[in-house]
Design a protein around this motif. Structure first.
Motif, PDB file in Angstrom:
ATOM      1  N   ASN A  57      -2.609  -7.303  -1.745  1.00 25.54           N
ATOM      2  CA  ASN A  57      -1.237  -8.284  -1.369  1.00 25.54           C
ATOM      3  C   ASN A  57      -0.890  -8.884  -2.858  1.00 25.54           C
ATOM      4  O   ASN A  57       0.563  -9.237  -3.003  1.00 25.54           O
ATOM      5  CB  ASN A  57      -1.516  -9.500  -0.739  1.00 25.54           C
ATOM      6  CG  ASN A  57      -1.623  -9.163   0.788  1.00 25.54           C
ATOM      7  OD1 ASN A  57      -1.182  -8.326   1.257  1.00 25.54           O
ATOM      8  ND2 ASN A  57      -2.516 -10.032   1.582  1.00 25.54           N
ATOM      9  N   ASP A  58      -1.512  -8.871  -3.879  1.00 24.56           N
ATOM     10  CA  ASP A  58      -1.141  -9.512  -5.187  1.00 24.56           C
ATOM     11  C   ASP A  58      -0.620  -8.450  -6.063  1.00 24.56           C
ATOM     12  O   ASP A  58       0.147  -8.625  -7.138  1.00 24.56           O
ATOM     13  CB  ASP A  58      -2.240 -10.027  -5.836  1.00 24.56           C
ATOM     14  CG  ASP A  58      -2.636 -11.433  -5.467  1.00 24.56           C
ATOM     15  OD1 ASP A  58      -1.936 -12.039  -4.592  1.00 24.56           O
ATOM     16  OD2 ASP A  58      -4.007 -11.611  -5.612  1.00 24.56           O
ATOM     17  N   GLU A  59      -0.623  -7.005  -5.641  1.00 18.35           N
ATOM     18  CA  GLU A  59      -0.056  -6.183  -6.457  1.00 18.35           C
ATOM     19  C   GLU A  59       1.564  -6.179  -6.339  1.00 18.35           C
ATOM     20  O   GLU A  59       2.206  -6.585  -5.419  1.00 18.35           O
ATOM     21  CB  GLU A  59      -0.271  -4.591  -5.678  1.00 18.35           C
ATOM     22  CG  GLU A  59      -1.587  -4.448  -5.835  1.00 18.35           C
ATOM     23  CD  GLU A  59      -2.007  -3.055  -5.282  1.00 18.35           C
ATOM     24  OE1 GLU A  59      -1.015  -2.392  -4.678  1.00 18.35           O
ATOM     25  OE2 GLU A  59      -3.071  -2.598  -5.114  1.00 18.35           O
ATOM     26  N   VAL A  83     -12.175  -9.029   2.371  1.00 17.95           N
ATOM     27  CA  VAL A  83     -11.173 -10.226   2.068  1.00 17.95           C
ATOM     28  C   VAL A  83     -10.674  -9.754   0.687  1.00 17.95           C
ATOM     29  O   VAL A  83      -9.742 -10.047   0.211  1.00 17.95           O
ATOM     30  CB  VAL A  83     -12.109 -11.400   2.275  1.00 17.95           C
ATOM     31  CG1 VAL A  83     -11.015 -12.507   1.357  1.00 17.95           C
ATOM     32  CG2 VAL A  83     -12.152 -11.651   3.515  1.00 17.95           C
ATOM     33  N   ASP A  84     -11.687  -9.551  -0.359  1.00 15.76           N
ATOM     34  CA  ASP A  84     -11.148  -9.298  -1.818  1.00 15.76           C
ATOM     35  C   ASP A  84     -10.568  -8.135  -1.756  1.00 15.76           C
ATOM     36  O   ASP A  84      -9.331  -8.463  -2.721  1.00 15.76           O
ATOM     37  CB  ASP A  84     -12.557  -9.036  -2.569  1.00 15.76           C
ATOM     38  CG  ASP A  84     -13.367 -10.006  -2.625  1.00 15.76           C
ATOM     39  OD1 ASP A  84     -12.814 -11.444  -2.487  1.00 15.76           O
ATOM     40  OD2 ASP A  84     -14.423 -10.093  -2.872  1.00 15.76           O
ATOM     41  N   SER A 115       5.596 -10.035  -5.009  1.00 14.35           N
ATOM     42  CA  SER A 115       4.488  -9.356  -4.503  1.00 14.35           C
ATOM     43  C   SER A 115       4.689  -9.933  -3.048  1.00 14.35           C
ATOM     44  O   SER A 115       5.243 -10.724  -2.670  1.00 14.35           O
ATOM     45  CB  SER A 115       3.197  -9.478  -5.060  1.00 14.35           C
ATOM     46  OG  SER A 115       2.764 -10.964  -5.070  1.00 14.35           O
ATOM     47  N   ARG A 116       3.560  -8.947  -2.137  1.00 13.41           N
ATOM     48  CA  ARG A 116       3.546  -9.733  -0.881  1.00 13.41           C
ATOM     49  C   ARG A 116       3.145 -11.211  -0.786  1.00 13.41           C
ATOM     50  O   ARG A 116       3.467 -11.973   0.157  1.00 13.41           O
ATOM     51  CB  ARG A 116       2.641  -8.895   0.009  1.00 13.41           C
ATOM     52  CG  ARG A 116       3.222  -7.447   0.201  1.00 13.41           C
ATOM     53  CD  ARG A 116       1.893  -6.641   0.927  1.00 13.41           C
ATOM     54  NE  ARG A 116       2.580  -5.117   1.206  1.00 13.41           N
ATOM     55  CZ  ARG A 116       2.512  -4.256   0.184  1.00 13.41           C
ATOM     56  NH1 ARG A 116       2.034  -4.482  -0.839  1.00 13.41           N
ATOM     57  NH2 ARG A 116       3.160  -3.127   0.569  1.00 13.41           N
ATOM     58  N   THR A 117       1.955 -11.562  -1.854  1.00  9.66           N
ATOM     59  CA  THR A 117       1.516 -12.907  -1.677  1.00  9.66           C
ATOM     60  C   THR A 117       2.741 -13.884  -2.088  1.00  9.66           C
ATOM     61  O   THR A 117       2.819 -14.886  -1.424  1.00  9.66           O
ATOM     62  CB  THR A 117       0.625 -12.912  -2.527  1.00  9.66           C
ATOM     63  OG1 THR A 117      -0.712 -12.081  -2.330  1.00  9.66           O
ATOM     64  CG2 THR A 117       0.040 -14.459  -2.749  1.00  9.66           C
ATOM     65  N   SER A 118       3.641 -13.708  -3.080  1.00 11.02           N
ATOM     66  CA  SER A 118       4.497 -14.336  -3.702  1.00 11.02           C
ATOM     67  C   SER A 118       5.610 -14.629  -2.376  1.00 11.02           C
ATOM     68  O   SER A 118       6.342 -15.739  -2.053  1.00 11.02           O
ATOM     69  CB  SER A 118       5.498 -13.992  -4.702  1.00 11.02           C
ATOM     70  OG  SER A 118       5.894 -12.633  -4.534  1.00 11.02           O
TER      71      SER A 118
END
Length: 248
Positions: free
Chosen positions: A26-28, A19-20, A36-39
């Motif tokens: 995803n935050d890269e 998970v980490d 990023s992928r998260t945003s």
């Protein structure tokens, strides 16, 4: 270091590490575009998602065209579930899962019950709100059934008592007893009493509907007793008056 270069002593520790690592990936930042992928997920994709159902999906089976009985219940797997009284006499569909039984009329959900265990037989699930107030809609029990039998006659009461004596618990005798008593709605109470009397005179120890109904259907309870002729003892004897008028 990659995950394959590490050792984990338990599955939860491995799961937490994965998970980490996925979150960090995803935050890269993107190399050729902002964010990023998260945003992208948070601003563009997440608002389009539908919420998950509150109840997890369950495999179900259906039973169609079950009629709601006059006592306001519908049968399933040798047990009985209440339906709101306004649907008495109507046909409904049942959706059965591992835990519940839901009653539908058309596409309208009528009521839902927790499913009785597979070992249950002749048991009732009844919502008090499903049946209207009044003596007419009181649930049947052994005492009320015996009162009905007593109004029909002594022989009928004996038949009903024997039905309850033949079962382990009273609930198992409710339907067989009611089947006999409801014959008085098709035939008269007097005929049902006569049929029960005839049944009790036979060899059956625990009479049921299957013994009483054929007597009524064939009219055996209405058969007249055979006419008996007086029995003559001795031969025909002429009286004294016959011989008095004779000649020698």
């Amino acid at each position: 270091a990659g995950l394959r270069d590490q050792r984990f002593t338990s599955l939860p520790k491995l799961t937490a590490a994965i998970v980490d690592r996925v979150s960090a990936y995803n935050d890269e930042p993107f190399q050729k575009r902002p964010g990023s992928r998260t945003s992208v997920f948070t601003t563009e994709e997440k608002p389009l998602l539908s919420p998950l159902p509150q109840v997890a999906y369950e495999i179900s089976q259906w039973a169609y065209g079950r009629r709601v009985a006059r006592n306001g219940h519908v049968s399933w797997a040798r047990n009985y579930y209440s339906v709101p009284f306004e649907h008495i006499g109507s046909k409904v569909d049942l959706r059965i899962t591992d835990r519940s039984l839901t009653v539908y009329r058309g596409d309208q959900r009528v009521t839902t019950h927790l499913l009785l265990p597979e070992t249950a037989v002749n048991e009732y699930r009844t919502n008090d709100a499903d049946l209207p107030a009044g003596d007419r809609y009181q649930q049947w029990d052994a005492a009320r059934i015996r009162q009905w039998a007593e109004r029909i006659g002594a022989s009928t009461l004996v038949v009903i008592n024997r039905i309850f004596e033949s079962v382990a618990i009273d609930e198992q005798g409710l339907n067989p007893a009611l089947a006999v008593l409801r014959l008085s709605r098709r035939y008269s109470a007097e005929r049902v009493e006569a049929a029960c009397r005839i049944t009790l005179a036979g060899p059956v120890r625990s009479p049921r509907y299957a013994h009483v109904q054929p007597i009524l259907a064939t009219g055996q309870d209405q058969a007249r007793p055979a006419r008996t002729e007086p029995v003559e003892h001795g031969g025909y004897v002429r009286g004294a008056s016959y011989y008095a008028g004779g000649t020698r």
